[in-house]
Design a protein around this motif. Structure first.
Motif, PDB file in Angstrom:
ATOM      1  N   PHE A  32       0.824  -1.218   0.000  1.00 52.56           N
ATOM      2  CA  PHE A  32       0.000   0.000   0.000  1.00 52.56           C
ATOM      3  C   PHE A  32       0.860   1.270   0.000  1.00 52.56           C
ATOM      4  N   GLU A  33       1.994   1.193   0.705  1.00 54.99           N
ATOM      5  CA  GLU A  33       2.843   2.386   0.788  1.00 54.99           C
ATOM      6  C   GLU A  33       3.314   2.843  -0.601  1.00 54.99           C
ATOM      7  N   LYS A  34       3.530   1.879  -1.497  1.00 53.91           N
ATOM      8  CA  LYS A  34       3.959   2.264  -2.852  1.00 53.91           C
ATOM      9  C   LYS A  34       2.839   3.029  -3.562  1.00 53.91           C
ATOM     10  N   ILE A  35       1.600   2.695  -3.224  1.00 55.50           N
ATOM     11  CA  ILE A  35       0.467   3.411  -3.841  1.00 55.50           C
ATOM     12  C   ILE A  35       0.469   4.864  -3.387  1.00 55.50           C
ATOM     13  N   THR A  36       0.627   5.080  -2.077  1.00 51.34           N
ATOM     14  CA  THR A  36       0.578   6.471  -1.589  1.00 51.34           C
ATOM     15  C   THR A  36       1.809   7.253  -2.045  1.00 51.34           C
ATOM     16  N   VAL A  64      -7.489   8.995   0.142  1.00 52.98           N
ATOM     17  CA  VAL A  64      -8.341   8.551   1.256  1.00 52.98           C
ATOM     18  C   VAL A  64      -8.829   7.145   0.902  1.00 52.98           C
ATOM     19  N   ILE A  65      -9.040   6.338   1.929  1.00 54.72           N
ATOM     20  CA  ILE A  65      -9.444   4.964   1.612  1.00 54.72           C
ATOM     21  C   ILE A  65     -10.930   4.727   1.884  1.00 54.72           C
ATOM     22  N   ALA A  66     -11.512   3.918   1.010  1.00 56.23           N
ATOM     23  CA  ALA A  66     -12.863   3.398   1.250  1.00 56.23           C
ATOM     24  C   ALA A  66     -12.738   2.244   2.240  1.00 56.23           C
ATOM     25  N   GLY A  67     -13.838   1.894   2.839  1.00 56.28           N
ATOM     26  CA  GLY A  67     -13.785   0.796   3.806  1.00 56.28           C
ATOM     27  C   GLY A  67     -14.084  -0.553   3.183  1.00 56.28           C
ATOM     28  N   GLY A  68     -14.904  -0.540   2.122  1.00 50.66           N
ATOM     29  CA  GLY A  68     -15.318  -1.807   1.534  1.00 50.66           C
ATOM     30  C   GLY A  68     -16.398  -2.481   2.365  1.00 50.66           C
ATOM     31  N   LYS A  69     -16.557  -3.783   2.147  1.00 49.15           N
ATOM     32  CA  LYS A  69     -17.657  -4.502   2.822  1.00 49.15           C
ATOM     33  C   LYS A  69     -17.478  -4.455   4.342  1.00 49.15           C
ATOM     34  N   LYS A  70     -18.592  -4.647   5.046  1.00 49.54           N
ATOM     35  CA  LYS A  70     -18.575  -4.540   6.513  1.00 49.54           C
ATOM     36  C   LYS A  70     -17.678  -5.625   7.114  1.00 49.54           C
ATOM     37  N   LEU A  71     -16.792  -5.171   7.996  1.00 45.09           N
ATOM     38  CA  LEU A  71     -15.890  -6.072   8.722  1.00 45.09           C
ATOM     39  C   LEU A  71     -16.149  -5.890  10.210  1.00 45.09           C
ATOM     40  N   PRO A  72     -15.665  -6.813  11.040  1.00 40.03           N
ATOM     41  CA  PRO A  72     -15.716  -6.543  12.476  1.00 40.03           C
ATOM     42  C   PRO A  72     -14.980  -5.223  12.768  1.00 40.03           C
ATOM     43  N   GLU A  73     -15.469  -4.461  13.744  1.00 33.68           N
ATOM     44  CA  GLU A  73     -14.922  -3.115  13.991  1.00 33.68           C
ATOM     45  C   GLU A  73     -13.409  -3.126  14.194  1.00 33.68           C
ATOM     46  N   ALA A  74     -12.912  -4.131  14.954  1.00 34.38           N
ATOM     47  CA  ALA A  74     -11.468  -4.175  15.226  1.00 34.38           C
ATOM     48  C   ALA A  74     -10.677  -4.282  13.927  1.00 34.38           C
ATOM     49  N   ALA A 116      -7.710   0.928   8.828  1.00 37.54           N
ATOM     50  CA  ALA A 116      -7.564   2.397   8.814  1.00 37.54           C
ATOM     51  C   ALA A 116      -6.186   2.774   9.364  1.00 37.54           C
ATOM     52  N   TYR A 117      -5.784   2.137  10.457  1.00 36.08           N
ATOM     53  CA  TYR A 117      -4.480   2.442  11.052  1.00 36.08           C
ATOM     54  C   TYR A 117      -3.343   2.157  10.055  1.00 36.08           C
ATOM     55  N   ARG A 118      -3.374   0.976   9.459  1.00 38.71           N
ATOM     56  CA  ARG A 118      -2.294   0.618   8.524  1.00 38.71           C
ATOM     57  C   ARG A 118      -2.254   1.570   7.340  1.00 38.71           C
ATOM     58  N   ALA A 119      -3.418   1.947   6.846  1.00 43.80           N
ATOM     59  CA  ALA A 119      -3.476   2.874   5.703  1.00 43.80           C
ATOM     60  C   ALA A 119      -2.852   4.222   6.073  1.00 43.80           C
ATOM     61  N   ILE A 120      -3.227   4.731   7.241  1.00 46.00           N
ATOM     62  CA  ILE A 120      -2.682   6.031   7.676  1.00 46.00           C
ATOM     63  C   ILE A 120      -1.175   5.901   7.890  1.00 46.00           C
ATOM     64  N   ASP A 121      -0.783   4.825   8.542  1.00 48.87           N
ATOM     65  CA  ASP A 121       0.636   4.589   8.817  1.00 48.87           C
ATOM     66  C   ASP A 121       1.453   4.530   7.523  1.00 48.87           C
ATOM     67  N   GLN A 122       0.808   4.091   6.459  1.00 47.95           N
ATOM     68  CA  GLN A 122       1.514   3.960   5.179  1.00 47.95           C
ATOM     69  C   GLN A 122       1.198   5.105   4.217  1.00 47.95           C
TER      70      GLN A 122
END
Ligand code: R5P
Length: 295
Positions: A211-215, A223-233, A239-245
């Motif tokens: 993902f980091e290569k994409i950013t 900004v990232i979409a969430g996609g299909k519903k996942l467990p909140e955790a 979201a954390y990994r996306a921001i971190d990268q």
């Protein structure tokens, strides 16, 4: 005639305070005009450079999906907890009170449904109406590699050209056709194309590998979409990994409005996006908020 009495020469020239030459807080936006920057600064918080957008435009091709049956009941109360709302003009006018005061990123494409070919869209909002609604940005899909790739790029180009005329940014959404592989190579290609044709920011998906290569390869914020519903955790960890990268925020829908506690989810996302909390810390916050609300 103008009053010319007692005109005094200027005295305070700030010799010891040079003019601010730092350009702008947002990636790729230093050379935009004032109005464009002012709108971007309503989308991305200047103190963090990031945003928590709430996407609820799904009805334009999915109809009344779970959580969006009644926008007035389920979404309007969430507005205070998001930085920005992303929706259709019909959803906005019919169901969101203008007093909410939230910046709106307006979905400006349509023309398909879950029953037909997804990439076959058109520009479905005139720039006049985007201005009338006070939109801070317009949005449409680019479907790279899909049957109607060319048409979808033309749609976004049209929005960028009309938006640039009036200082309104365009968010290109990297739509994924049914047969597309959702990997870093694909999103790297799609996000870069979106930025190069002039989109001021881009919406994409998080991928586990690369993902980091994409950013890094995209010269404007993602900004990232969430996609299909996942467990909140899990959604908070993504979201954390996306921001971190290197992502500049989230534009999530189902993982918020289909959550057992959408307000707690928005607060937890804000903790990740703006406060640098990890996915695990944000999930704890989600649970605490949920417990408080239930008490
Ligand atoms: C997709 O076409 C729409 O723009 C959605 O708003 C977007 O995919 C975000 O929603 P979700 O987080 O539910 O994927």
């Amino acid at each position: 005639m103008a009053d010319l009495d007692d005109i005094k020469d200027g005295k305070d020239w700030g010799h010891d305070r040079p003019a601010d030459t730092t350009r702008f807080f947002l990636k790729g936006a230093a050379h935009h005009d004032w109005g464009m920057k002012a709108r971007l600064a309503r989308i991305f918080r200047p103190d963090t450079g990031r945003t928590v957008m709430l996407a609820f435009d799904h009805g334009y091709f999915q109809g009344p999906t779970t959580g969006l049956e009644r926008l007035d009941l389920t979404i309007a109360p969430l507005a205070p907890h998001a930085d920005v709302l992303m929706c259709t003009r019909g959803g906005l006018r019919s169901s969101i009170p203008p007093e909410s005061g939230k910046p709106v990123v307006l979905r400006c494409s349509a023309g398909n449904s879950i029953l037909t070919e997804l990439s076959n869209e058109l520009v479905a909002v005139d720039i006049d109406d985007a201005i009338r609604l006070g939109a801070v940005a317009m949005a449409a899909q680019v479907y790279i590699g899909a049957e109607y790739e060319h048409k979808s790029i033309a749609n976004v180009v049209k929005l960028i050209d009309s938006g640039t005329r009036y200082g309104i940014p365009t968010m290109a959404v990297t739509g994924v056709g049914k047969d597309m592989v959702r990997d870093a190579r694909y999103f790297g290609l799609a996000t870069r194309i979106a930025a190069e044709i002039g989109a001021q920011f881009v919406k994409s998906y998080y991928v586990d590998e690369g993902f980091e290569k994409i950013t890094l390869g995209c010269p404007v914020p993602i900004v990232i979409a969430g996609g299909k519903k996942l467990p909140e955790a899990e959604a908070l960890e993504i979201a954390y990994r996306a921001i971190d990268q290197g992502a500049a925020g989230v534009d999530m829908g189902r993982n918020v409005f289909q959550s057992s506690d959408p307000v707690a989810m928005l607060k937890a996302l804000a903790a990740v996006v703006h406060d640098g909390r990890t996915g695990a810390e944000a999930y704890q916050l989600f649970r605490d908020e949920h417990r408080k609300a239930a008490a």
